[in-house]
Structures are given as C-alpha cells and as structure tokens.
Write a protein that holds these residues in place. Sequence first.
Motif, PDB file in Angstrom:
ATOM      1  N   ALA A  46       0.839  -1.203   0.000  1.00  0.00           N
ATOM      2  CA  ALA A  46       0.000   0.000   0.000  1.00  0.00           C
ATOM      3  C   ALA A  46       0.872   1.252   0.000  1.00  0.00           C
ATOM      4  O   ALA A  46       0.566   2.242  -0.682  1.00  0.00           O
ATOM      5  N   THR A  47       1.973   1.211   0.747  1.00  0.00           N
ATOM      6  CA  THR A  47       2.906   2.341   0.797  1.00  0.00           C
ATOM      7  C   THR A  47       3.535   2.588  -0.561  1.00  0.00           C
ATOM      8  O   THR A  47       3.630   3.738  -1.022  1.00  0.00           O
ATOM      9  N   VAL A  48       3.967   1.526  -1.228  1.00  0.00           N
ATOM     10  CA  VAL A  48       4.557   1.659  -2.567  1.00  0.00           C
ATOM     11  C   VAL A  48       3.598   2.379  -3.504  1.00  0.00           C
ATOM     12  O   VAL A  48       3.961   3.347  -4.192  1.00  0.00           O
ATOM     13  N   ALA A 106      -7.216  -7.091  -3.666  1.00  0.00           N
ATOM     14  CA  ALA A 106      -8.222  -6.100  -4.036  1.00  0.00           C
ATOM     15  C   ALA A 106      -8.126  -4.881  -3.125  1.00  0.00           C
ATOM     16  O   ALA A 106      -8.349  -3.743  -3.560  1.00  0.00           O
ATOM     17  N   LEU A 107      -7.756  -5.104  -1.870  1.00  0.00           N
ATOM     18  CA  LEU A 107      -7.683  -3.997  -0.916  1.00  0.00           C
ATOM     19  C   LEU A 107      -6.592  -3.002  -1.302  1.00  0.00           C
ATOM     20  O   LEU A 107      -6.822  -1.791  -1.325  1.00  0.00           O
ATOM     21  N   VAL A 108      -5.392  -3.479  -1.635  1.00  0.00           N
ATOM     22  CA  VAL A 108      -4.318  -2.547  -1.965  1.00  0.00           C
ATOM     23  C   VAL A 108      -4.501  -1.930  -3.347  1.00  0.00           C
ATOM     24  O   VAL A 108      -3.849  -0.927  -3.667  1.00  0.00           O
ATOM     25  N   VAL A 123      -3.620   3.947   4.853  1.00  0.00           N
ATOM     26  CA  VAL A 123      -2.454   3.328   5.494  1.00  0.00           C
ATOM     27  C   VAL A 123      -1.346   4.361   5.672  1.00  0.00           C
ATOM     28  O   VAL A 123      -0.738   4.467   6.751  1.00  0.00           O
ATOM     29  N   VAL A 124      -1.061   5.137   4.633  1.00  0.00           N
ATOM     30  CA  VAL A 124       0.007   6.138   4.704  1.00  0.00           C
ATOM     31  C   VAL A 124      -0.332   7.217   5.722  1.00  0.00           C
ATOM     32  O   VAL A 124       0.513   7.600   6.552  1.00  0.00           O
TER      33      VAL A 124
END
Length: 300
Positions: free
Chosen positions: A187-189, A276-278, A287-288
């Motif tokens: 997610a961060t990426v 699917a979430l990310v 998240v970030v």
Amino acid sequence: MADRAFIVTGPTAGIGYRTALEVARHGEVVLVGRNAAKLDDVRAAVGREGGTAVPVVCDLADPTSVQRAAAEILALDLPIAGLLNNAGVSPTRATTNRLGWDTTFATNHLGPFALTEALAPHLPDGANVVFICSAVEDPGRRFATMAGFRGGRYISAEASARGEWEPGGSALPGGDAYATSKQCNLATVLAFARETPRLRFNGIEPGFCPGSDLGRDAPAVLRAVMKYVVSPIAPLLPYCSNPRTAARMITAVLTDESSGTGMYYDENGRPMTGSALVRDPDFDARVVAETRALLAAVAS
C-alpha cells in the motif's frame, strides 16, 4: 567516490546479503542493519569482490534509531541512486519493541516507512525506492492460502502496532502480523508512487525463498533441509526462488533507469497485482496517513 550508491537494509543474511553483493557491482553500497559485526563481515565480502560498502547500524523497529541512521546516511554525502527496503522478520511468537509496538509490524512496515520518508526529500529525481513485499497479503492468492495465510488483517496503524488484527485470520503463529505488515508495504509503494512522481516506487514479491533468514525461528534441522536441499531447486518450482536468484532480479529493478513506478513484480520480474484492498487508492492513502500520524505522535 562511486558514480552511484545504493542503500540496502537487512544485508547480513539471505536475500539481503546476496543482493548487497549484486548491487555492489553497480556502485557503492550502504549496508543498514542491527548487528555491527555482521555488517563489517558483509563490507569485507563486498570488498573481496572488488566493491565498496559502508555500514550504518540501525534497528528498524526503533523510530529513534531510524532517524539517527537516516541522518548518518545523508551525512555520507553519497550519490544515492536507490533504496532497497529489504529487512524483515517473521517471528512465530509475538514480541514488542521498547515502545510496546508489535516487532513484526514495526520492523517490516513502520521502520522502512520512516526511513523512506526521511531520505526521499534528499534523493535525486528518478531514484529508485524498492520495497520487498509478499503475496501472503492477498487472501485470494492460492499458494499463500495453501500455506496457511489469510491475507492482511489491517484495522489501523495504531491497532497493528498494538498487535491487533482483523478477526478470522491465520492460525499460523505470527501469520497475521507478517501478512498485514506486507500489505502495508505494498500500500505504501502504491501511495508513494502517486504522491511523489519524481521518484520511482516499486514493490517486489521475491517468491518463497527457502534458505532465507526469514525462517530463523524454525527448528535447526528444518532450516538445514530448506537451505541445502530445497533452496538449490527452488527456482524451478512455481512461486519459489532462492536468495541468489531473487537477488539478481531485485538488483535489476533497483538499478533500472527506466521510467516505471507504482509497479509490483513477481519472483520472475514480471508485473503482478496485489490484493483487491491494496488496489484501492483510498485504502493505500489511509495506510500512509495513519502511519504518518502514528510516527509523528512518537516524534513529538
């Protein structure tokens, strides 16, 4: 001074060690890890192969240590062309750091996040930032579910730091902590790639790598079998690799000067998709934002 330099976290064993040796063929390597003696061993190994490296001691589970390490790296005044967030742990029992944070989540997500945030403003345009991710974050990934994982179980950054996960997760000891930390990596990426287009942010799923240091908590006999029997043939098996093969692929992504960003690569270096979430930009942004708020609260 080398024309380029690359930062590699977790370089003292497994994938990180092999990658440090590979990356050293492309420039100077900044070795970031917890154990000063082991870092010196890796620096010597790089030197024997004709490369140069400099060690920086850092405990990624400790925000203060991360900030200190970032300042030390910047003080080296090297031409940093890439950062590899490779360091990771997967303990089979829950442990906490000095702040009471879950060690797996702190080491795998919070530390790399904080290090990247500290260094990113000082990286030149086009620099590569690579995170080692894992398909176990995806509850729809058959190989991962066969291994006993049930995907990331993210509630919030604060909940994860407390070692709390969404119910209905894995029966594997430490499974939810590891999968959730890796979901946050990916997610961060994707969020950072959208936020900062002047840099290249990409994730890599290196495949199941028997013989890597992630299995350090396993019984000694099992570790030996994985390292000396399974690891040599692993690249021939679906979804698998070994540290040497993974290192070559990771190095290719880390040193690539193309314009690709926001990509997620499998063990063969081919583009893949996460859960699917990310794939939901709103989740990535949450998240970030929550991670930044958690780290800011500690810093203040």
